[in-house]
Design a protein around this motif. Sequence first.
Motif, PDB file in Angstrom:
ATOM      1  N   TRP A  92      29.957   4.385  56.112  1.00  0.00           N
ATOM      2  CA  TRP A  92      29.280   3.870  55.289  1.00  0.00           C
ATOM      3  C   TRP A  92      27.904   3.674  55.552  1.00  0.00           C
ATOM      4  CZ3 TRP A  92      31.511   3.412  50.795  1.00  0.00           C
ATOM      5  CH2 TRP A  92      33.228   3.661  50.570  1.00  0.00           C
ATOM      6  N   GLU A  93      27.116   3.313  54.551  1.00  0.00           N
ATOM      7  CA  GLU A  93      25.672   2.845  54.585  1.00  0.00           C
ATOM      8  C   GLU A  93      25.569   1.665  53.924  1.00  0.00           C
ATOM      9  OE1 GLU A  93      21.238   4.353  53.280  1.00  0.00           O
ATOM     10  OE2 GLU A  93      22.922   5.576  52.527  1.00  0.00           O
ATOM     11  N   LEU A  94      24.893   0.773  54.329  1.00  0.00           N
ATOM     12  CA  LEU A  94      24.718  -0.585  53.996  1.00  0.00           C
ATOM     13  C   LEU A  94      23.486  -0.400  52.854  1.00  0.00           C
ATOM     14  CD1 LEU A  94      25.352  -3.532  53.806  1.00  0.00           C
ATOM     15  CD2 LEU A  94      23.876  -3.845  55.718  1.00  0.00           C
ATOM     16  N   VAL A  95      23.351  -0.660  51.916  1.00  0.00           N
ATOM     17  CA  VAL A  95      22.679  -0.922  51.008  1.00  0.00           C
ATOM     18  C   VAL A  95      21.841  -1.981  50.409  1.00  0.00           C
ATOM     19  CG1 VAL A  95      23.147   1.692  50.151  1.00  0.00           C
ATOM     20  CG2 VAL A  95      23.826  -0.417  48.939  1.00  0.00           C
ATOM     21  N   HIS A  96      22.528  -3.111  50.419  1.00  0.00           N
ATOM     22  CA  HIS A  96      22.066  -4.543  49.879  1.00  0.00           C
ATOM     23  C   HIS A  96      23.138  -5.456  50.415  1.00  0.00           C
ATOM     24  CE1 HIS A  96      21.386  -7.557  46.645  1.00  0.00           C
ATOM     25  NE2 HIS A  96      20.329  -7.176  46.780  1.00  0.00           N
ATOM     26  N   ILE A  97      22.252  -6.601  50.721  1.00  0.00           N
ATOM     27  CA  ILE A  97      23.046  -7.978  50.807  1.00  0.00           C
ATOM     28  C   ILE A  97      22.489  -8.925  50.009  1.00  0.00           C
ATOM     29  CG2 ILE A  97      23.348  -9.903  52.524  1.00  0.00           C
ATOM     30  CD1 ILE A  97      25.054  -7.402  53.484  1.00  0.00           C
ATOM     31  N   ASP A  98      23.358  -9.820  49.287  1.00  0.00           N
ATOM     32  CA  ASP A  98      23.004 -11.001  48.663  1.00  0.00           C
ATOM     33  C   ASP A  98      23.843 -12.219  49.232  1.00  0.00           C
ATOM     34  OD1 ASP A  98      21.832 -12.746  46.913  1.00  0.00           O
ATOM     35  OD2 ASP A  98      23.283 -12.243  45.013  1.00  0.00           O
TER      36      ASP A  98
END
Length: 159
Positions: A92-98
């Motif tokens: 997996w590639e992390l793309v966004h955190i909220d």
Amino acid sequence: MSEYRSGLGWDSHRIAAGRPMKIGGVVIECEFGLEGHSDADVLAHAITDAILGAACLGDIGMHFPDHDARWKDADSMQLLEHAVALSRQAGWELVHIDSTVILEKPKLKEYRERIRLRLAQSLSLTQDRVSVKFKTAERVGPVGEGRSAEAQAIATLRR
Ligand code: C5P
Ligand code: MG
């Protein structure tokens, strides 16, 4: 075509005198702090669980158990980096955190850019992919009475 997954994270720590307050790896100037086995970085813990959740890799307690002396007073940003590495190993590639930190006081908004930058470094993301929000609990309940702090996060992964 890419596959996307979301993961949810939540954490809570008791507020205590004589403890540092660390939020997203940034030390907050304050006469009280957060209690915990580690450095009690409530935001780092919520984001760690969000990433593990999106990758279906269990939770923070499974990878970093409280009773394990290796993680005593551990820097929670290292745990966060380890969760990112585990998700990457799983493809997996992390793309966004909220995220949201719920804390009655002190006000955190002056720290927002520093926290985003520090998190972005550990997450290997650009700062524009890391969102950090703050809320009070309107003086209601344990958070509102200044007895604890909470954080919520959602992570988006792609492969
Ligand atoms: O909880 P409330 O809606 O009153 O918060 C208003 C604003 O105050 C938030 O949007 C946030 O920008 C800021 N805030 C903060 N630090 C906190 C709580 C809230 O900077 N501990
Ligand atoms: Mg925690």
